[in-house]
Enzyme design. Sequence first.
Site, PDB file in Angstrom:
ATOM      1  N   ASN A  35       0.881  -1.414  -0.142  1.00 43.59           N
ATOM      2  CA  ASN A  35      -0.108   0.456  -0.053  1.00 43.59           C
ATOM      3  C   ASN A  35       0.899   1.204   0.674  1.00 43.59           C
ATOM      4  OD1 ASN A  35      -2.777  -0.915  -0.453  1.00 43.59           O
ATOM      5  ND2 ASN A  35      -2.740  -1.857   2.407  1.00 43.59           N
ATOM      6  N   ASP A  88       0.246  -7.150 -11.658  1.00 46.55           N
ATOM      7  CA  ASP A  88      -0.440  -6.740 -10.996  1.00 46.55           C
ATOM      8  C   ASP A  88      -1.082  -5.662  -9.920  1.00 46.55           C
ATOM      9  OD1 ASP A  88      -1.509  -7.097 -14.158  1.00 46.55           O
ATOM     10  OD2 ASP A  88      -1.846  -9.135 -13.495  1.00 46.55           O
TER      11      ASP A  88
END
Length: 535
Positions: free
Chosen positions: A200, A223
């Site tokens: 994150n 991805d």
Amino acid sequence: MDQKEADPDPYPSHLNNDSSHVALYGEFTSLTYRKCRFAVSLTEKELSIQRVTSAPIWRNKVVLSLRDCVGTRAYRGEDSAEPGAYFAAYFYPLKKCWLNSSVSRQRVEQCFRVATHQDPRADLEEAEEWARLIQERSAGQQHLRDGVLFSQVRRPFRVMLLVNPQSGTGQALALYNSHIQRLLNDAGVPHTLVITERQNHARELVREADLSEWDALVIMSGDGLLFEVINGLLERSDWEEAVLTPLGILPGGSGNALAASVHHYSGASPVTGVELLISCGFLLCQGLVSRMDLVSIHLPSGARIFSFLSLAWGFVADVDVESEKYRHVGAARFTVGTLVRLASLRVYKGKLAYLPAASGSPCLSGGTNTFHNSCHSNNSHKERRTEVAPPQPPTKATKASNGPPVSLLPPLDQPLPSNWVVVQEEDFVLMLAMYQSHLAEDLLASPHSTLDDGVIHLFYVRAGVSRAALLKIFLSMEKGTHLGSCSQHLVYARVQAFRLEPYSPNGVITVDGEVVEYGPVQAEVHRGLARLISC
């Protein structure tokens, strides 16, 4: 691999295209072969280099398409005792590989010395003219693709390049150093390298960044990092403007599904590994921007996330999560994970419903994207319209705190409108919703998908499928032929929205390869919401 000027043209058909008007012509020595002279001519579409010799023309001529050019450069020589200037052009044409018959992009540099004037400044001006005109003609070749006018990132465009050094086999940074850095320098693309430090990190960074400083955000990873970036953009208070920031993808992970999809959409032959990286880098340097669908997914807690690739439940999600332990083998982790999971096949109970896409009815495997499969049309009665709610006007659009409104989805705890289809079966081996063509580098799972078709391509496999039949489906995905397998257990439908309610207490749901909250979920497609540098 650099190509020598005297090499024969690998595409002989190009040699006959002499009818184009010659915009520039000159005779120069090469940076590599200082004792040889070369006749260089520039037309609207090509750069031709021919050694000045008595040998037959075809043996001494190289013709390079300007569509394969990523950049040019003009500069003065460093040796003050040898006046002159230089111009260089950098190409990445499709060429056959040495070891096999596959075709991939390989670097070709052409550099010539201009020393035809008494004044060194005049030499530099001529070199600059060559570099400028080659660049302009090259840009003109990129602007139209298949008759469609694409928007273009302004040049030179400023790129934030986010690299996850832990993705895949942990080689992303090494791949940047060995391939991407030189390619971006060839193309004259200034970029700032940002190495992510934790999960994150990218999400937090783009959520707070001053996006006016950047013309594109490029992700070099698997991805998962792009998933972070997209959701970070849509969590901003200025999300409507932020989501228009052009995004780029360079494969640096183990899945690399979007990168493989972008390569597939370009019409090139399938490649993997470094060849896929170079292909995506080449497309990035062209700077052509297309629209890309995003799908908003509502989770049991009421949270909403945005997806660019897929949602999976059952077999595919299990393989994605359980194959993490094989990450060290790269893309082969999914093959290993598939074989391991096949040995102990699970069945999941749940309820699946969807709103068919307006452009066509649902279809079973073996059919096209809009027609029933003739092999198993007798199975169509197993899908029925829900009767849990009376006919209603279109659901009033609701809006989360950030992101676009949804207009097709009632709250998760409310019944579905009567125009939805409810799948009668409650025993599934897998459910997979796709919006791009590839599920992994070598899995063409949704061959009918395009970047912005506004469709969720929904697949599910009913319980009762044999291990051999399921393996055959996945093997067929390598070439995208699984929809023609006539397997009575594989079902495919084009939809605008869907709802999944798992009944099995133990299970995994993944979105773009990332594990999300388990429980009832629903999703709706937002056509062309994002922008992707593609083809």
